[in-house]
Design a protein around this motif. Structure first.
Motif, PDB file in Angstrom:
ATOM      1  N   GLY A  45      69.059  37.471  39.079  1.00 29.66           N
ATOM      2  CA  GLY A  45      68.115  36.399  39.361  1.00 29.66           C
ATOM      3  C   GLY A  45      67.019  36.262  38.319  1.00 29.66           C
ATOM      4  N   TYR A 105      66.678  34.646  35.603  1.00 28.15           N
ATOM      5  CA  TYR A 105      67.227  33.607  34.726  1.00 28.15           C
ATOM      6  C   TYR A 105      66.443  33.450  33.434  1.00 28.15           C
ATOM      7  N   ILE A 106      65.111  33.525  33.542  1.00 24.31           N
ATOM      8  CA  ILE A 106      64.333  33.256  32.336  1.00 24.31           C
ATOM      9  C   ILE A 106      64.521  34.344  31.281  1.00 24.31           C
ATOM     10  N   HIS A 145      70.945  24.648  27.287  1.00 23.04           N
ATOM     11  CA  HIS A 145      69.966  25.611  27.784  1.00 23.04           C
ATOM     12  C   HIS A 145      68.650  24.902  28.094  1.00 23.04           C
ATOM     13  N   ILE A 146      68.113  25.155  29.296  1.00 16.85           N
ATOM     14  CA  ILE A 146      66.839  24.535  29.643  1.00 16.85           C
ATOM     15  C   ILE A 146      65.733  25.522  29.318  1.00 16.85           C
ATOM     16  N   PHE A 147      64.904  25.141  28.366  1.00 16.30           N
ATOM     17  CA  PHE A 147      63.839  26.042  27.920  1.00 16.30           C
ATOM     18  C   PHE A 147      62.622  25.905  28.801  1.00 16.30           C
ATOM     19  N   ASN A 148      61.943  27.012  29.050  1.00 18.58           N
ATOM     20  CA  ASN A 148      60.589  26.855  29.570  1.00 18.58           C
ATOM     21  C   ASN A 148      59.667  27.015  28.373  1.00 18.58           C
TER      22      ASN A 148
END
Lengths: 273, 305
Positions: free
Chosen positions: B86, B88-89, B160-163
């Motif tokens: 979990g 993910y980041i 890829h979704i960046f924060n």
């Protein structure tokens, strides 16, 4: 010579005795949503085996476990000698086929809409010989749903349902969750998708600018979503309208069960209140 | 020579423009979503084909590619574990740690006995890769709910979704990777000499062991970065360097830069198709092989004539 015959005769008797069919009774349910429905209409008395995921109502936790949703132990089921095994057909088709090969009667039910859930209740009513309870439950649920349908939000809000984050996935209006969101008065930003549960483009989400974001899987928190690059101007992020499984119990909206009424009410309260 | 470079760069620029212009919505979405994806695509394309060209010489094996030394499996395992717990980041970070760990193991295995031998390197890499693949298969079997996550690591995903913090880390990795790519380019002369054989190279004054070690570690770190962000995208690292060698003679000084440019262009093209070909976004790793294999076979056939 006589002795040999006698031995063979006795042996065959023993073998025949072993082959004699033991009576079959009870139901093994390997789909959590169907287990919920059965307990609701017929109580738990007929259920002799469930899977790990069957966690509601709590009484099911004390039943014999025959594996988990994706991997059931066929031998264990065979030993229980159930009259029926009730499966969901989505990922359990293979299991259903294997069980049939073992000579076990399998009933596959996979409700994809609320109407199909009613049909499932009727069918399970027949199987558990509790048709009247099933009918009663359906008419109650229909009343509840009619009442839910009466609701007209003043300012309809756009909702994004995220069922997975990597790759990012959502649900269409045709999907079960999608239909519940609609019933709750929310406007799904992805009404049409190639599949009911499908990958969506990050760009499309930002462009659609949802007012509310609802996630249905574990391991994600609000801050992770807020910190996504390019998401800071989404209304839901600006107004802190992000809801995770801590706010909306996914079992209430992912499973097709009578508890969906509760689920829709919960969705409505997070979307509009 | 110059014409080849101009052509490659022209193609690269055309693809950047097409990639940016297709379904353009507004500058905000472009800067925050499309541009990061474009940069990631270019970086991964450059790394895979550049490293591929170097590994083929390093291992003296035309079938070598960046994934052959087990690094990709290590990185994939790291990313998958991060996803499963979990976190993910931290997925890219875990991926990179996985890559580093497998580099250390492969290096330790292959340098036993004191001499970093290319056959040992290849064997240790392949065996470690297989072992880790078995672990991944095991995880896939146990955590069936997360098969989606595991598949996207194994099939490649450039979406890829960046924060925000991740984005700065990515920009930093981008800069470091460019630096490492330049370093690999600077080793071109030595690598050219290495193609004449270890002994010959040694006699001319190339420290073969040191060269091999440095190139292996730098190449593996680069591969680790690419798998950490984009998963395993097959085929590019194998095919682009060979494609380039069909265009120019096998001088690493030309092969390497051309591979890097063509690798980035090819991956941009594949991602464009993955994104736009069907309504559902396809995993880019499938597209690279779908296009790459037939084109490469065609090139081999016409070259025979």
């Amino acid at each position: 010579m006589k002795k040999t015959f006698l031995i063979i005769f006795l042996l065959s008797l023993v073998i025949m005795a072993c082959q004699q069919e033991l009576p079959k009774n009870g139901i093994v349910v390997i789909s959590p949503e169907l287990a919920e429905i059965i307990v609701k209409i017929a109580g738990d008395g007929q259920i002799i085996g469930v899977t790990e995921e069957c966690n509601f109502p709590q009484i099911l936790q004390f039943k014999e476990k025959v594996g988990n949703f994706g991997q059931v132990n066929l031998e264990k089921i065979a030993l229980l000698r159930p009259e029926y095994v009730i499966t969901s057909s989505l990922e359990q088709e293979g299991v259903a086929k294997d069980l049939e090969k073992l000579g076990i009667k399998v009933i596959s039910i996979y409700p994809k809409s609320i109407d199909e859930m009613f049909a499932a209740i009727t069918e399970l009513g027949i199987i558990t010989k509790t048709e009247k309870n099933a009918e009663k439950l359906i008419s109650e649920l229909k009343e509840d749903i009619d009442e839910l349908k009466n609701y007209q939000p003043k300012n309809p809000k756009k909702v994004f349902v995220e069922i997975y984050n990597d790759p990012i996935m959502s649900v269409s209006a045709e999907s079960y969750i999608g239909s519940l969101v609609e019933l709750a008065g929310g406007i799904n930003i992805f009404p049409v998708l190639e599949r009911d549960y499908s990958r969506v483009k990050n760009e499309s989400i930002i462009l659609a600018n949802p007012d509310v974001i609802i996630t249905t899987y574990p391991g994600i928190d609000k801050d992770t979503i807020k910190n996504r690059k390019g998401w800071e101007h989404i209304n839901a992020v600006k107004n802190n309208e992000i809801y995770t499984i801590e706010d909306v119990n996914p079992d209430l909206i992912v499973r097709a069960t009578p508890r969906n009424i509760e689920g829709v009410k919960l969705l409505r309260s997070v979307i509009y209140e | 020579m110059n014409r080849r470079f101009s052509l490659a760069i022209l193609l690269f620029i055309v693809l950047v423009v097409v990639y940016s212009a297709i379904n353009y919505t507004n500058s905000y979405i472009y800067l925050n979503v499309r541009l990061p994806r474009l940069l990631l695509t270019i970086l991964v394309g450059m790394i895979l084909s550049g490293t591929g060209s170097v590994f083929q010489i390093l291992l003296n094996n035309p079938l070598a590619e960046p994934y052959i030394l087990g690094v990709s499996s290590g990185a994939a395992l790291g990313s998958i574990i991060a996803g499963l717990v979990g976190a993910y980041i931290f997925s890219p970070l875990f991926g990179f740690m996985g890559a580093l760990l497998s580099i250390v193991i492969v290096w330790a295995l292959s340098s036993r006995g004191g001499y970093l031998d290319k056959t040992k390197l290849l064997f240790s890499g392949i065996i470690l890769g297989m072992f880790i693949s078995a672990i991944i298969s095991f995880l896939m079997y146990i955590f069936q709910k997360d098969v989606g996550l595991i598949l996207q690591v194994l099939m490649g995903n450039l979406g890829h979704i960046f924060n925000k913090t991740e984005w700065y880390i990515f920009l930093f990795s981008f800069a470091i990777s460019i630096f490492f790519l330049v370093y690999l380019y600077s080793q071109s002369n030595a690598l050219n000499i290495l193609t004449t054989g270890d002994d010959a190279a040694q006699s001319i004054g190339v420290d073969v062991k040191k060269l091999r070690l440095k190139v292996f570690i730098v190449g593996s770190i680069l591969t680790g970065v690419s798998v950490a962000y984009a998963g395993i995208i097959g085929f590019i690292g194998l095919i682009i360097p060979h494609f380039v060698r069909l265009l120019v003679n096998a001088d690493q000084k030309k092969v390497f830069p051309l591979s890097v440019i063509y690798g980035a262009s090819f991956l941009m093209l594949c991602d464009l198709l993955a994104f736009n070909l069907t309504v559902i976004e396809l995993p880019v790793g499938i597209i690279t092989s779908f296009i790459g294999c037939p084109v490469f076979i065609y090139l081999l056939l016409i070259r025979k004539k």
